[in-house]
Design a protein around this motif. Structure first.
Motif, PDB file in Angstrom:
ATOM      1  N   TYR A  22      -1.780  24.939 -92.135  1.00 46.64           N
ATOM      2  CA  TYR A  22      -0.952  24.386 -91.073  1.00 46.64           C
ATOM      3  C   TYR A  22       0.233  25.313 -90.804  1.00 46.64           C
ATOM      4  O   TYR A  22       0.889  25.780 -91.746  1.00 46.64           O
ATOM      5  CB  TYR A  22      -0.435  22.995 -91.467  1.00 46.64           C
ATOM      6  CG  TYR A  22      -1.544  21.983 -91.643  1.00 46.64           C
ATOM      7  CD1 TYR A  22      -1.893  21.116 -90.619  1.00 46.64           C
ATOM      8  CD2 TYR A  22      -2.265  21.928 -92.839  1.00 46.64           C
ATOM      9  CE1 TYR A  22      -2.927  20.193 -90.776  1.00 46.64           C
ATOM     10  CE2 TYR A  22      -3.303  21.013 -93.001  1.00 46.64           C
ATOM     11  CZ  TYR A  22      -3.626  20.153 -91.964  1.00 46.64           C
ATOM     12  OH  TYR A  22      -4.651  19.255 -92.119  1.00 46.64           O
TER      13      TYR A  22
ATOM     14  N   ASN B  29       1.785  32.098 -89.264  1.00 47.54           N
ATOM     15  CA  ASN B  29       2.285  31.410 -88.079  1.00 47.54           C
ATOM     16  C   ASN B  29       3.492  30.552 -88.442  1.00 47.54           C
ATOM     17  O   ASN B  29       3.400  29.328 -88.599  1.00 47.54           O
ATOM     18  CB  ASN B  29       1.185  30.554 -87.456  1.00 47.54           C
ATOM     19  CG  ASN B  29       0.112  31.391 -86.780  1.00 47.54           C
ATOM     20  OD1 ASN B  29       0.337  31.977 -85.724  1.00 47.54           O
ATOM     21  ND2 ASN B  29      -1.054  31.476 -87.420  1.00 47.54           N
TER      22      ASN B  29
ATOM     23  N   GLN C 179       0.089  28.250 -82.270  1.00 49.60           N
ATOM     24  CA  GLN C 179      -1.241  27.640 -82.298  1.00 49.60           C
ATOM     25  C   GLN C 179      -2.142  28.135 -81.166  1.00 49.60           C
ATOM     26  O   GLN C 179      -3.259  27.645 -81.008  1.00 49.60           O
ATOM     27  CB  GLN C 179      -1.137  26.115 -82.271  1.00 49.60           C
ATOM     28  CG  GLN C 179      -0.447  25.517 -83.495  1.00 49.60           C
ATOM     29  CD  GLN C 179      -0.686  24.036 -83.647  1.00 49.60           C
ATOM     30  OE1 GLN C 179      -1.777  23.533 -83.391  1.00 49.60           O
ATOM     31  NE2 GLN C 179       0.348  23.306 -84.064  1.00 49.60           N
TER      32      GLN C 179
ATOM     33  N   ASP D 294      -2.066  27.761 -77.931  1.00 49.92           N
ATOM     34  CA  ASP D 294      -2.358  26.764 -76.886  1.00 49.92           C
ATOM     35  C   ASP D 294      -2.108  27.381 -75.507  1.00 49.92           C
ATOM     36  O   ASP D 294      -0.957  27.561 -75.086  1.00 49.92           O
ATOM     37  CB  ASP D 294      -1.464  25.543 -77.107  1.00 49.92           C
ATOM     38  CG  ASP D 294      -1.782  24.390 -76.168  1.00 49.92           C
ATOM     39  OD1 ASP D 294      -2.335  24.622 -75.080  1.00 49.92           O
ATOM     40  OD2 ASP D 294      -1.456  23.238 -76.529  1.00 49.92           O
TER      41      ASP D 294
END
Length: 309
Positions: free
Chosen positions: A88, A163, A279, A281
């Motif tokens: 995550y 990340n 992420q 997106d």
């Protein structure tokens, strides 16, 4: 001459102290964020509105006492992390002057609802990014921790250190800049958000120096305009920071928004930024990319500048 310089120095220190007290006051309009704090935030674009809604993940909370001045580590995370075998992404929080992570738990849970591990502390003076640095070190420990009986931490091998993002408001915005330019783990960060980072001259007067020319990751700079106290970070001051940054950057000021509210009022775009940067997106990216980037046409924002490769 020396006496005159000493007097000037004392005056500057007094001014800086008064400013620090004022910043503390305006960031304590409310004692803490309520769970429904986003209900009162107006939006001016479909992407902004979409990413101001709850994310798809249920969230949980974990904290650990720290033998540090910031008292404890506070982690909001997707509940499924406890059972899923995947990594995550991370958001580190730098608190504003006099502000504690526990007062913004609702906001951290909101970020976590989009699939992020969000870590904060009770630090009230974050300009030097000490708390942020310790947060990264603590996450590294959790990612490897197995107790004496062979039981791993719930975060064991589940933290995506490729990340990692960081966000901070006011003095915390200064902390963001210092975290990504002047800490042992500066290279671990991939994206940043600095909300109303203190004007450079004011930061120096408060003895919170930073060097924005050293920023080499994508950063979103946002502040308020017309709120009556935007002198904390003026248009000129925010533009100065923006112009110093050599890489990918976005700047915007939210209209008619006081300094103390800029830590929450831009949350729709903050979440879109991190979703894009950490992420991948592509829908979120449309807020910032291209001639028709939503931020450019959102009437709630002014002085928008975008320099993204």
């Amino acid at each position: 001459m020396k006496k005159a310089l000493k007097v000037i120095g004392i005056i500057l220190l007094v001014i800086a102290a008064l400013i620090a007290v004022f910043i503390f006051w305006i960031t304590h309009i409310d004692s803490s964020l309520k769970d429904n704090y986003r209900d009162s935030i107006e939006t001016g674009g479909t992407i902004e509105a979409a990413y101001l809604e709850d994310g798809p993940y249920a969230t949980s909370y974990y904290e650990q006492t720290a033998v540090q001045v910031f008292e404890k580590y506070e982690i909001s995370y997707p509940t499924e992390l406890e059972t899923e075998d995947k990594n995550y992404p991370v958001i580190v929080v730098c608190n504003g002057t006099g502000w504690k992570g526990s007062l913004s738990k609702a906001q951290q849970q909101f970020y976590a609802s989009y699939g992020f591990i969000v870590i904060a502390t009770e630090e009230t003076y974050s300009w030097n990014a000490f708390g942020a640095e310790m947060c990264i070190r603590y996450l590294e420990l959790l990612n490897e921790y197995v107790d004496d009986e062979g039981n791993p931490s719930i975060f064991y091998q589940k933290i995506d250190f490729d990340n990692v993002g960081i966000i901070g408001h006011s003095q915390g915005g200064v902390g963001v800049i210092n975290a990504i330019t002047n800490t042992d783990h500066k290279n671990i960060y991939k994206a940043a958000v600095a909300l109303s980072p203190t004007n450079y001259e004011l930061a120096v007067a408060c003895q919170w120096p930073y060097d924005a020319t050293q920023i080499d990751i994508s950063i979103l700079l946002m502040s308020g305009a017309g709120g009556g106290d935007d002198w904390v970070v003026t248009l000129e001051g925010l533009t100065e920071i923006y112009d110093m940054i050599p890489g990918n950057k976005v700047m915007a000021r939210r209209c008619d928004t006081a300094h103390g509210l800029t830590g929450v009022s831009e949350d729709g775009y903050v979440m879109a930024w991190f979703m894009w940067q950490l992420q991948g997106d592509e829908e979120a990216a449309k807020a910032f990319v291209g001639d028709d980037a939503e931020l450019l046409s959102n009437d709630l924002y002014q002085d928008v500048q975008i320099d993204i490769e």
